[in-house]
Design an enzyme around this catalytic site. Sequence first.
Site, PDB file in Angstrom:
ATOM      1  N   LYS A   1      13.992  17.604   0.114  1.00 53.39           N
ATOM      2  CA  LYS A   1      13.382  17.820   1.422  1.00 53.39           C
ATOM      3  C   LYS A   1      13.023  16.510   2.103  1.00 53.39           C
ATOM      4  O   LYS A   1      12.490  15.597   1.480  1.00 53.39           O
ATOM      5  CB  LYS A   1      12.112  18.681   1.260  1.00 53.39           C
ATOM      6  CG  LYS A   1      11.551  19.183   2.581  1.00 53.39           C
ATOM      7  CD  LYS A   1      12.423  20.278   3.151  1.00 53.39           C
ATOM      8  CE  LYS A   1      12.040  20.595   4.600  1.00 53.39           C
ATOM      9  NZ  LYS A   1      12.452  19.542   5.549  1.00 53.39           N
TER      10      LYS A   1
ATOM     11  N   SER B   1      14.494  22.282   8.626  1.00 49.28           N
ATOM     12  CA  SER B   1      13.073  21.925   8.642  1.00 49.28           C
ATOM     13  C   SER B   1      12.398  22.445   9.904  1.00 49.28           C
ATOM     14  O   SER B   1      11.584  21.756  10.531  1.00 49.28           O
ATOM     15  CB  SER B   1      12.892  20.404   8.530  1.00 49.28           C
ATOM     16  OG  SER B   1      11.569  20.079   8.171  1.00 49.28           O
TER      17      SER B   1
ATOM     18  N   SER C   1       7.017  17.093   6.804  1.00 45.02           N
ATOM     19  CA  SER C   1       7.707  18.339   6.459  1.00 45.02           C
ATOM     20  C   SER C   1       7.990  18.503   4.970  1.00 45.02           C
ATOM     21  O   SER C   1       8.559  19.522   4.573  1.00 45.02           O
ATOM     22  CB  SER C   1       9.025  18.451   7.230  1.00 45.02           C
ATOM     23  OG  SER C   1       8.770  18.770   8.578  1.00 45.02           O
TER      24      SER C   1
ATOM     25  N   LYS D   1       6.891  21.798   3.604  1.00 41.48           N
ATOM     26  CA  LYS D   1       7.669  23.043   3.603  1.00 41.48           C
ATOM     27  C   LYS D   1       8.165  23.405   2.209  1.00 41.48           C
ATOM     28  O   LYS D   1       8.550  24.557   1.968  1.00 41.48           O
ATOM     29  CB  LYS D   1       8.834  22.939   4.581  1.00 41.48           C
ATOM     30  CG  LYS D   1       8.401  22.835   6.037  1.00 41.48           C
ATOM     31  CD  LYS D   1       9.589  22.875   6.978  1.00 41.48           C
ATOM     32  CE  LYS D   1       9.150  22.798   8.434  1.00 41.48           C
ATOM     33  NZ  LYS D   1       8.754  21.459   8.855  1.00 41.48           N
TER      34      LYS D   1
END
Length: 472
Positions: free
Chosen positions: A223, A120, A60, A63
């Site tokens: 993140k 997420s 992720s 993203k």
Amino acid sequence: MKVRHISPARNGLFLFAAIWMLVVLPLSAMAAPYAAFVMDARTGEVLHARNADTRLHPASLTKMMTLYIAFQAIERGEISLDTKVTISKNAAAEPPSKLGLKPGQRIALRYLIRAAAVKSANDAATAIGEAISGSEARFARRMNRTAKQLGMTRTTFKNAHGLTQSGHLSTARDMSTMGRHVLYDFPQYYNLFSRKTADAGVRTVTHTNRRFLSSYRGADGIKTGYTRAAGFNLVSSAQRGNERIIATVFGGKSTASRNAKIAELMDLGFRRAPSNAPVRKPAAPAYIADNGQKPKGAGKTIRVSGSVKKSLRPKSRPGAAEAPVLLAAAVTTTEILPDDIQNALQIAQQSVAAPKSAPAAKIVTTRPNARPANLVLARAVPEPEVVTRLSTSGGRHWGINVGRYTSRYKAEKVLLKTALAEMSTLDGTLRKVVRRPQGFDANFLGMSREKADLACRRLKSRNTTCFMVGPS
């Protein structure tokens, strides 16, 4: 005959050894490879690297690019935070982590951004890509074009969410570069990555990295990412005083061990980074539309319809020899030097020295009254004919209005708040409060038409009142 008995303890030992050889060792061999990277965010200087250029599954962390393009699209007016996005079956079918969106559901883009950044959510990330580019495949191509422009040379994206897919790979170095661009290219949105909870429209979501954000001093993003193939990944940033560090880990064994490792790398970075270093922001990429081409009109000057295309000399007076006409350009400073005045007077004397050719039109000059003897002035001359026109150099005669307020204090407060929130387009402009009978207008002046239009579109996307103010 003696019977040999095997003790239960020995049986347990054999069983444990069998499980170790048949289960634990194969899983250890399949564990995600480890990689790490640490940089000084201010300068981009590398402070530590291990397997930093090995292509691995980013999970992720992907993203960050999805959100970066969303911020770019909002800035360029492709879409707004209030745009209602219709959720497709493809987006709704994404596996967890997800927001739980349903096919056909309509939801504002701002909530999808919050869900993707904080929780997420995979369904939200896919919906963002489809809303901007029409399909996830087309959005992935835009992701790859943008990655190339950012210098992410070993990254290939296949989807908007980061779930494991063949060929969907990146590196610790590239993801650190991505995080640095998110931080410096879109500071107005960066606070999203430090929110421990956020309203995502359908429900409140909690941050996947809230434990590290709460435990490490100065941490404010960015993140997390996890899949079985990737392991526990994290790109994190922290600021202490003038120092800011970005650290990245790929292949962590668990959330706890990953957080411990990233804290160790952050500490290393703060020890090695200089206390004072100039902030050298990375260059933002050129804006490229979904078709791979620069948008029509990009890089061109917007021309005002009805603008003066040529300046004509006035006709000469009847019977008078044609004299040179002085053109006075608009002066951008408030200071006029004495030498400039003297030069102008000398030019004026020469320009009016032409002989008269007919008595029909006489130029009558009036001698001024005598001045005190103690004043030394230039010799009085007939006043030359002067035609003035507005200088078009720079074209910075536009501005924007962000509202009318009941007091000067309120207007100045709004101007300051707006300038801080929209630094990228309002940097270098003049903040001015203009008093009107109905109140106090809050204006930003000294802009080109193109820049004023862009600033207004960006402010309106955040529900801020704005309209353009043309040259007076």
